[in-house]
Every structure is written in structure tokens, then in C-alpha cells.
Write a protein that holds these residues in place. Structure first.
Motif, PDB file in Angstrom:
ATOM      1  N   VAL A 314       0.851  -1.182   0.000  1.00  0.00           N
ATOM      2  CA  VAL A 314       0.000   0.000   0.000  1.00  0.00           C
ATOM      3  C   VAL A 314       0.890   1.236   0.000  1.00  0.00           C
ATOM      4  CG1 VAL A 314      -0.199   0.066   2.532  1.00  0.00           C
ATOM      5  CG2 VAL A 314      -1.983   1.110   1.122  1.00  0.00           C
ATOM      6  N   ALA A 315       0.518   2.231  -0.798  1.00  0.00           N
ATOM      7  CA  ALA A 315       1.232   3.507  -0.856  1.00  0.00           C
ATOM      8  C   ALA A 315       0.383   4.570  -0.175  1.00  0.00           C
ATOM      9  CB  ALA A 315       1.514   3.900  -2.306  1.00  0.00           C
ATOM     10  N   PHE A 316       1.044   5.571   0.383  1.00  0.00           N
ATOM     11  CA  PHE A 316       0.312   6.629   1.071  1.00  0.00           C
ATOM     12  C   PHE A 316       1.207   7.860   1.194  1.00  0.00           C
ATOM     13  CE2 PHE A 316       2.270   3.780   4.114  1.00  0.00           C
ATOM     14  CZ  PHE A 316       2.923   4.617   5.015  1.00  0.00           C
ATOM     15  N   THR A 317       0.577   8.996   1.493  1.00  0.00           N
ATOM     16  CA  THR A 317       1.296  10.231   1.762  1.00  0.00           C
ATOM     17  C   THR A 317       1.554  10.331   3.260  1.00  0.00           C
ATOM     18  OG1 THR A 317       0.156  11.318  -0.075  1.00  0.00           O
ATOM     19  CG2 THR A 317       1.270  12.736   1.506  1.00  0.00           C
ATOM     20  N   GLN A 318       2.787  10.667   3.623  1.00  0.00           N
ATOM     21  CA  GLN A 318       3.131  10.818   5.035  1.00  0.00           C
ATOM     22  C   GLN A 318       3.892  12.124   5.232  1.00  0.00           C
ATOM     23  OE1 GLN A 318       6.269  10.594   6.841  1.00  0.00           O
ATOM     24  NE2 GLN A 318       5.303  10.642   8.849  1.00  0.00           N
ATOM     25  N   THR A 319       3.611  12.789   6.354  1.00  0.00           N
ATOM     26  CA  THR A 319       4.319  14.017   6.705  1.00  0.00           C
ATOM     27  C   THR A 319       4.324  14.156   8.216  1.00  0.00           C
ATOM     28  OG1 THR A 319       4.395  16.419   6.401  1.00  0.00           O
ATOM     29  CG2 THR A 319       2.224  15.418   6.526  1.00  0.00           C
ATOM     30  N   ALA A 320       5.222  14.980   8.719  1.00  0.00           N
ATOM     31  CA  ALA A 320       5.329  15.279  10.141  1.00  0.00           C
ATOM     32  C   ALA A 320       5.894  16.686  10.253  1.00  0.00           C
ATOM     33  CB  ALA A 320       6.226  14.259  10.850  1.00  0.00           C
ATOM     34  N   PRO A 321       5.886  17.301  11.436  1.00  0.00           N
ATOM     35  CA  PRO A 321       6.308  18.703  11.540  1.00  0.00           C
ATOM     36  C   PRO A 321       7.676  19.008  10.934  1.00  0.00           C
ATOM     37  CG  PRO A 321       5.238  18.033  13.556  1.00  0.00           C
ATOM     38  CD  PRO A 321       5.356  16.795  12.720  1.00  0.00           C
ATOM     39  N   THR A 322       8.626  18.076  11.040  1.00  0.00           N
ATOM     40  CA  THR A 322       9.959  18.309  10.472  1.00  0.00           C
ATOM     41  C   THR A 322      10.241  17.382   9.297  1.00  0.00           C
ATOM     42  OG1 THR A 322      10.998  16.788  12.044  1.00  0.00           O
ATOM     43  CG2 THR A 322      10.818  19.094  12.707  1.00  0.00           C
ATOM     44  N   ASP A 323       9.199  16.761   8.749  1.00  0.00           N
ATOM     45  CA  ASP A 323       9.340  15.767   7.680  1.00  0.00           C
ATOM     46  C   ASP A 323       8.454  16.173   6.511  1.00  0.00           C
ATOM     47  OD1 ASP A 323       9.807  13.525   6.191  1.00  0.00           O
ATOM     48  OD2 ASP A 323       8.704  12.146   7.488  1.00  0.00           O
ATOM     49  N   PRO A 324       9.029  16.648   5.390  1.00  0.00           N
ATOM     50  CA  PRO A 324       8.209  17.089   4.256  1.00  0.00           C
ATOM     51  C   PRO A 324       7.321  15.971   3.717  1.00  0.00           C
ATOM     52  CG  PRO A 324      10.472  17.836   4.015  1.00  0.00           C
ATOM     53  CD  PRO A 324      10.466  16.883   5.166  1.00  0.00           C
ATOM     54  N   TYR A 325       6.270  16.390   3.025  1.00  0.00           N
ATOM     55  CA  TYR A 325       5.336  15.447   2.418  1.00  0.00           C
ATOM     56  C   TYR A 325       6.082  14.526   1.453  1.00  0.00           C
ATOM     57  CZ  TYR A 325       1.211  18.010   4.062  1.00  0.00           C
ATOM     58  OH  TYR A 325       0.243  18.600   4.827  1.00  0.00           O
ATOM     59  N   GLY A 326       5.866  13.217   1.618  1.00  0.00           N
ATOM     60  CA  GLY A 326       6.464  12.237   0.720  1.00  0.00           C
ATOM     61  C   GLY A 326       5.557  11.040   0.570  1.00  0.00           C
ATOM     62  N   VAL A 327       5.802  10.255  -0.472  1.00  0.00           N
ATOM     63  CA  VAL A 327       5.030   9.040  -0.715  1.00  0.00           C
ATOM     64  C   VAL A 327       5.794   7.857  -0.136  1.00  0.00           C
ATOM     65  CG1 VAL A 327       4.074   7.510  -2.466  1.00  0.00           C
ATOM     66  CG2 VAL A 327       3.932   9.993  -2.771  1.00  0.00           C
ATOM     67  N   HIS A 328       5.119   7.123   0.741  1.00  0.00           N
ATOM     68  CA  HIS A 328       5.698   5.962   1.395  1.00  0.00           C
ATOM     69  C   HIS A 328       4.995   4.703   0.916  1.00  0.00           C
ATOM     70  CE1 HIS A 328       7.892   8.011   4.919  1.00  0.00           C
ATOM     71  NE2 HIS A 328       7.468   8.980   4.120  1.00  0.00           N
ATOM     72  N   VAL A 329       5.685   3.571   1.035  1.00  0.00           N
ATOM     73  CA  VAL A 329       5.135   2.277   0.658  1.00  0.00           C
ATOM     74  C   VAL A 329       5.392   1.291   1.787  1.00  0.00           C
ATOM     75  CG1 VAL A 329       5.368   0.309  -0.917  1.00  0.00           C
ATOM     76  CG2 VAL A 329       5.315   2.636  -1.830  1.00  0.00           C
ATOM     77  N   ALA A 330       4.359   0.522   2.131  1.00  0.00           N
ATOM     78  CA  ALA A 330       4.478  -0.521   3.149  1.00  0.00           C
ATOM     79  C   ALA A 330       3.949  -1.830   2.579  1.00  0.00           C
ATOM     80  CB  ALA A 330       3.693  -0.142   4.405  1.00  0.00           C
ATOM     81  N   ASP A 331       4.650  -2.928   2.846  1.00  0.00           N
ATOM     82  CA  ASP A 331       4.119  -4.242   2.492  1.00  0.00           C
ATOM     83  C   ASP A 331       2.899  -4.535   3.352  1.00  0.00           C
ATOM     84  OD1 ASP A 331       6.077  -4.719   0.611  1.00  0.00           O
ATOM     85  OD2 ASP A 331       7.424  -5.693   2.044  1.00  0.00           O
ATOM     86  N   TRP A 332       2.009  -5.375   2.824  1.00  0.00           N
ATOM     87  CA  TRP A 332       0.822  -5.723   3.587  1.00  0.00           C
ATOM     88  C   TRP A 332       1.216  -6.410   4.900  1.00  0.00           C
ATOM     89  CZ3 TRP A 332      -3.830  -4.377   4.358  1.00  0.00           C
ATOM     90  CH2 TRP A 332      -4.692  -5.196   5.085  1.00  0.00           C
ATOM     91  N   ALA A 333       0.525  -6.030   5.969  1.00  0.00           N
ATOM     92  CA  ALA A 333       0.719  -6.594   7.310  1.00  0.00           C
ATOM     93  C   ALA A 333       2.136  -6.351   7.834  1.00  0.00           C
ATOM     94  CB  ALA A 333       0.378  -8.080   7.331  1.00  0.00           C
ATOM     95  N   ALA A 334       2.725  -5.217   7.451  1.00  0.00           N
ATOM     96  CA  ALA A 334       4.051  -4.847   7.945  1.00  0.00           C
ATOM     97  C   ALA A 334       3.959  -3.511   8.673  1.00  0.00           C
ATOM     98  CB  ALA A 334       5.049  -4.749   6.801  1.00  0.00           C
ATOM     99  N   SER A 335       4.764  -3.344   9.706  1.00  0.00           N
ATOM    100  CA  SER A 335       4.766  -2.084  10.444  1.00  0.00           C
ATOM    101  C   SER A 335       5.727  -1.074   9.843  1.00  0.00           C
ATOM    102  CB  SER A 335       5.127  -2.333  11.911  1.00  0.00           C
ATOM    103  OG  SER A 335       6.406  -2.945  12.013  1.00  0.00           O
TER     104      SER A 335
END
Length: 609
Positions: A314-335
Motif C-alpha cells: 500500500v502507498a500513502f502520503t506521510q508528513t510530520a512537523p519536520t518531515d516534508p510530504y512524501g510518498v511511502h510504501v508498506a508491504d501488507w501486514a508490515a509495520s
């Protein structure tokens, strides 16, 4: 000792990648503003140099991959006027073809048909105040649009295309708290409302392939959850996130604010909004049951989940106060998850980016108002900082702990930043979101005054140098705060704000009027009240210098709102600076214009604060 001062361009040229979508072959597409405006890019391996696909100077606002072919549709406007046109892009040939060419009409992207040969969307082509549903061929023949449903007045969107190609799920927002879910049968032209008569929000809609629709809703609850509607009976069943949300509305439940679903495997991901931060939940949906599994760990805010082939990742957009917007990918059932689009921070050191603290403060009626509070480096009682009170728009939006380069720029210049989520904000349940409706509008402004009172107890704050700052509805809040509580402010910055509710409602886009009247009050029934709370009616009370920014192409808040408040304030002898872009709308989308904008605001604040 404070850190070195960096120019605004250093912050505003930090790139942003978001809105992933995946082709059948597993090719990841996303929007990135590397070229200065959002365009469609692609990358096939984490961390490798991406390829730009769309070559335009105008912003691309949406991208959606075909479910069957290596192709995608994207939406693009002109001069940030929000009158999107739709385009088909063949990834095999690189050929780009216009699906629509009605520059005076607004086209709202909807969904691909299950066979990849059609698309469905809405547009106000026939009537500026009404959105109708259109279906159009989107293969090599690119047929003409067919209007399949007349939507009535106001906004309407296509939320999903049924797996049999016969049905469309539609969403019609009557107000911020009442978004109707319905189904349109394309063969019989039958239209049926699923969501019932009680006002409730519905979003993130997916057909399940087995006679039902999954969605996020807050029907019969204060906070939102994942539910399933049976297409035969219309019965609604909570299926995920509901253990915490149903029951007494005074509980500490958090709303579900995102949901993705793969009908072939039943795999799904939903997110909860926990005081702005995202918690991710993953599992398999089967009818009304949800079997939870391991989900990606999250430190900030995640959104826009999109499954890869066979839902193996699954792909998604992730950001945090000191982390610019980026596209992340996680395998299914993975942390764990991997950022596929690392954009970096233009060489800024870690101490040039700061993380907020979660706080709350008491307002006039004893209600606790949540907020984010960030101090610049070196601020203390011996060297107190000026403060920007940054008020979000909406009003039903929410300030969250995402990467906000403008905020980081002002922190670097020595300003503290307080970001309140005043009553009327989303993310804290629908009762909280309704606390500022119509006659309660000014209670939210009183929450801003209470924020300044809270600041007065902070030793590291210079209470004589407090700035009101906000965009859109937040711009109204700025103008209301400096006219209702003029003694509190050293300066104010109003972006595309509402100065007079009556002129705003008269001139806003026709498709928006009824929706906005449900929130603010109607021109017919509440005209005098709306006049009385409009900042323009009390402009003689303003005492602080004012900066006004707007875009001439704004279809939401007409540029006349900026012009009339600036003229009226100048007549009162108030120092006023205006910046109106001829090639922008409600948002400043060009990077060049944004740099110009914030250099001017920084100079204004340096002069007056």
C-alpha cells in the motif's frame, strides 16, 4: 544562541510529493511540485530519481490510474481558478489527450469504470450552480461526455464506480455536517439515497463487490467510523472503528478520517485522527466483520492510501512537523514503511526545523481548546518572542502536525507560533464542529481572544507583539479578531478572507452558496445578523497594521472581499499593504508567487512587529 537565519526560498522550495495512485503493472504515480507547480511524476524503485510525466506550468490537482491499462487521468485548471479540465494520459505512448474542453465549467474528477474503458465525473457545464453526472469513454476513442444524471443545485461528486459497471456512488454535501450518500443505476436511471434523513457525513466510498458499499460515516455517532450499507435493504452496519465511536458522544473517541479497500482481497486500511496525529489500522473486511492485522507505524499524519497489485503493498502520503510530504510504501501486514520520494530539506540543519507541543487552553465558557504551540530557538523570559496566532480555514478543517514550511520560516525568524483548533474545527466530533454554526459564529472568535490570554501567561512570549494570521475562513477570523478585540494585536495578515458575509455569499461560486449558507446563515433569513458580525461593519475599531493577500481568480472568496476591507481600513488611517496576484485564485500555487508573497509578509511583520 539562535540558529542562522535562512531566506524564505530555502523553506518554500522544499519539495512536496503526495497523492499516490498505482497502475495495474505496479507503477507508482504521484503529484510533486519539483518544477514549481504540482505535476504527475512516477518512480519504480524507492529512492531513485523520479520521471516527470506532465510538462505543464499550471497545477495538476488530481491524478488517478486506470484499473486495467497503463494510463491515467489528471485534472488541471488555469491560473488557479479551480475550473479543472480532465486529460487522459497513455503511459505506453506518452500521448496526452483532453477529455474535456469547457474552460468556463468546473469538472470534478470521480472514478474509473471497472473495465478501464469509461470514466465518471461531475461538472457544472449546463448550469453554473448545478453539478451533473457525466460518463465518458476513456480508451483510445475518447468519446464525448454523456450526461447521465442532473444533480440539482449545489456540489455533487462521483465517489465510486460499481464493480459491475452499472452503478455509481454519489456524494452530495448539503452542509459541512451533512453529506448525502446515494446510488445511481446507469441502466435504469434510478437514483436512490442510502444515507437516510438524519444529517451525517459520508466519505471514502467503496463498492464491496457483494451487494454493499463501505464508507466512513458519523451517522448516529459523534465521531466517524467505517460502515457498510446493504444495497438491497439500505441497512447500515458499523464494521470497523465503531467500538470507540458509538455510544455516548462525550467519550474520548477519535474519528476515522481515511479508508482504503481492495474488493478482490478484502484488505483494507483505515486511519484515526488522534488530536491531529494519525494512527493506522489494517485488516480484512468480510461483510460486517473486520479481522485486524499489523499496520504501518506512524509518527505524523498519513493520508491517501492506495493499494498496489493484489493488495500486496500500500502507498500513502506521510508528513510530520519536520518531515516534508512524501510518498511511502508498506508491504501488507508490515509495520515498517519506506519513503519512495525522499525530497530532503534543502540542506537545512535539524535545528532549523522545530516540532510543536500539544497544548490546550480554557475559553470564555470553560471549554478546553486544543492547539499546537511552537517556540523558536532561544526564546525565554530574558528574550521573549513575538507570536503568530495562525488560524486555520474551513471552518470545519483542522490544524494537524504536518510539514508547514511557512511556519518553519517564521520560527526561524524568531516568531513563536500558536495554532488553535477553535470550536467548529473537525477532528473532535460533530458536536464540537457544530459549536460555531450561524448564531454561535462569534464564540469561535472569542476562542482566539482566549488564546491570546493564554499567551500572556507564557514567560517566553512578548504579549505586546502578537499577530493575527489566517487564510480563507481563517482570514475572516483574523478580521473579526482585530475588530472585536482590537487591543490584543500588533499586526494582522489576512489571506483570501471574508470581510462581509453578505457580499461573500452573493458573489461566491453559485454551486457553493447553499452549502455555505448552511454553515454561516442564509441571505434570506439571516441577512441582518450576517451584516452585524461581518468585520467590514466594525472596521472603525481596527487599530493594528493589516496585510491583505488575495488571488484575482478566486472562485470561493471573491477578490472584492480583499479590496473592500483594504479600502475601508485605509479610510480609517490604518496602515494597509495589499498583494493581489492576477494569476492566482484561492490558493497561491506558483512557487515564484509564494516566495514573493512571504518575502512581502516577512518585511511587513519586521516593520510593524
Amino acid at each position: 544562541m539562535s540558529s542562522p537565519e535562512y531566506g524564505v526560498a530555502r523553506y518554500l522550495t522544499i519539495e512536496r510529493a503526495e497523492a499516490p495512485t498505482v497502475t495495474p503493472a505496479g507503477r507508482l504515480l504521484f503529484l510533486a511540485d519539483t518544477s514549481g507547480t504540482p505535476q504527475v511524476w512516477t518512480t519504480e524503485t524507492a529512492g531513485t530519481w523520479p520521471e516527470r510525466l506532465t510538462p505543464h506550468e499550471e497545477r495538476v490537482s488530481a491524478v488517478a490510474a486506470s484499473p486495467t491499462d497503463e494510463a491515467f487521468v489528471f485534472a488541471m485548471d488555469q491560473g488557479s481558478d479551480e475550473r479543472d479540465q480532465l486529460f487522459h494520459y497513455d503511459l505506453t505512448t506518452g500521448v496526452e489527450t483532453a477529455l474535456t474542453d469547457e474552460p468556463e465549467a468546473k469538472h470534478a474528477w470521480g472514478a474509473w469504470g471497472p473495465d478501464g474503458d469509461r470514466v465518471a465525473y461531475t461538472a457544472n457545464r449546463a448550469d453554473p450552480g448545478r453539478f451533473d453526472v457525466y460518463v465518458q469513454k476513456a480508451d483510445s476513442t475518447l468519446g464525448t461526455p454523456e450526461r447521465v444524471y442532473e444533480g440539482g443545485g449545489g456540489w455533487l461528486t462521483v465517489a465510486a464506480f460499481g464493480p459491475d459497471g452499472r452503478r455509481l456512488a454519489l456524494l452530495k454535501p448539503h452542509s459541512s455536517t451533512n453529506v448525502e450518500l446515494s446510488v445511481l443505476d446507469l441502466e435504469t436511471s434510478t437514483h436512490r439515497v442510502l444515507s437516510g434523513d438524519e444529517p451525517a457525513r459520508h466519505s471514502h466510498v467503496h463498492f464491496d463487490g457483494d451487494g454493499g458499499i463501505y464508507c466512513v460515516t458519523d451517522a448516529d455517532a459523534d465521531t466517524a467510523y467505517v460502515a457498510r450499507y446493504d444495497l438491497d435493504t439500505g441497512a447500515r452496519t458499523p464494521v470497523a472503528g465503531y467500538e470507540e465511536t458509538l455510544g455516548e458522544p462525550e467519550t474520548d473517541a477519535w474519528s476515522v478520517d481515511g479508508f482504503a479497500y481492495d474488493a478482490e482481497t478484502g484488505r483494507s486500511v483505515f486511519t484515526t485522527n488522534e488530536n491531529g496525529y494519525t494512527a493506522v489500522h489494517a485488516g480484512v473486511l468480510d461483510g460486517s466483520s473486520f479481522a485486524e492485522t499489523t499496520a504501518p507505524d506512524m509518527d505524523g499524519v498519513a493520508s491517501g492510501f492506495a493499494f498496489g497489485p493484489n493488495a500486496e503493498w500500500v502507498a500513502f502520503t506521510q508528513t510530520a512537523p519536520t518531515d516534508p510530504y512524501g510518498v511511502h510504501v508498506a508491504d501488507w501486514a508490515a509495520s515498517d514503511h519506506t519513503e519512495w520520494t525522499p525530497v530532503g530539506t534543502n540542506g537545512l540543519p535539524d535545528d532549523a526545523l522545530r516540532t510543536p507541543t500539544e497544548v490546550d487552553y480554557e475559553s470564555f465558557d470553560g471549554r478546553r481548546i486544543p492547539a499546537y504551540w511552537t517556540l523558536p530557538e532561544g526564546a525565554d523570559a530574558a528574550d521573549p518572542a513575538p507570536v503568530i496566532v495562525d488560524i486555520h480555514g474551513g471552518p470545519e478543517h483542522q490544524r494537524q502536525p504536518w510539514f508547514y514550511p511557512e511556519k518553519q520560516f517564521f520560527l526561524n525568524r524568531g516568531y513563536a507560533v500558536l495554532e488553535p483548533n477553535v470550536r467548529g474545527s473537525s477532528g473532535y466530533g460533530k458536536q464540537y464542529a457544530a459549536l460555531d454554526d450561524v448564531e454561535n459564529r462569534m464564540d469561535a472568535v472569542a476562542d482566539i481572544a482566549a488564546a491570546v490570554e493564554w499567551l500572556s501567561d507564557r514567560p517566553a512570549v512578548d504579549e505586546e507583539r502578537v499577530v493575527a494570521y489566517g487564510r480563507s475562513y481563517g482570514g475572516f477570523m483574523v478580521l473579526a479578531a482585530i475588530t472585536e478585540y482590537p487591543e490584543l494585536w500588533a499586526a494582522a495578515v489576512d489571506f483570501v478572507g471574508i470581510a462581509d458575509f453578505t457580499t461573500f455569499l452573493e458573489k461566491t461560486g453559485e454551486w457553493r452558496r447553499s452549502h455555505r449558507e448552511a454553515e454561516y446563515g442564509s441571505l434570506t433569513d439571516d441577512y441582518e445578523f450576517l451584516k452585524s458580525i461581518s468585520p467590514l461593519s466594525n472596521i472603525d475599531r481596527i487599530q493594528c497594521p493589516l496585510f491583505v493577500q488575495h488571488g484575482a481568480n478566486d472562485p470561493r472568496v471573491p477578490v472584492g472581499e480583499a479590496e473592500q476591507v483594504a479600502d475601508a481600513a485605509r479610510e480609517q488611517g490604518v496602515p494597509v499593504e495589499t498583494l493581489i496576484f492576477d494569476d492566482e485564485g484561492h490558493h497561491t500555487t506558483s512557487r515564484e508567487n509564494r516566495i514573493t508573497e512571504f518575502e512581502a509578509i516577512a518585511d511587513f511583520l519586521d516593520t510593524h512587529v
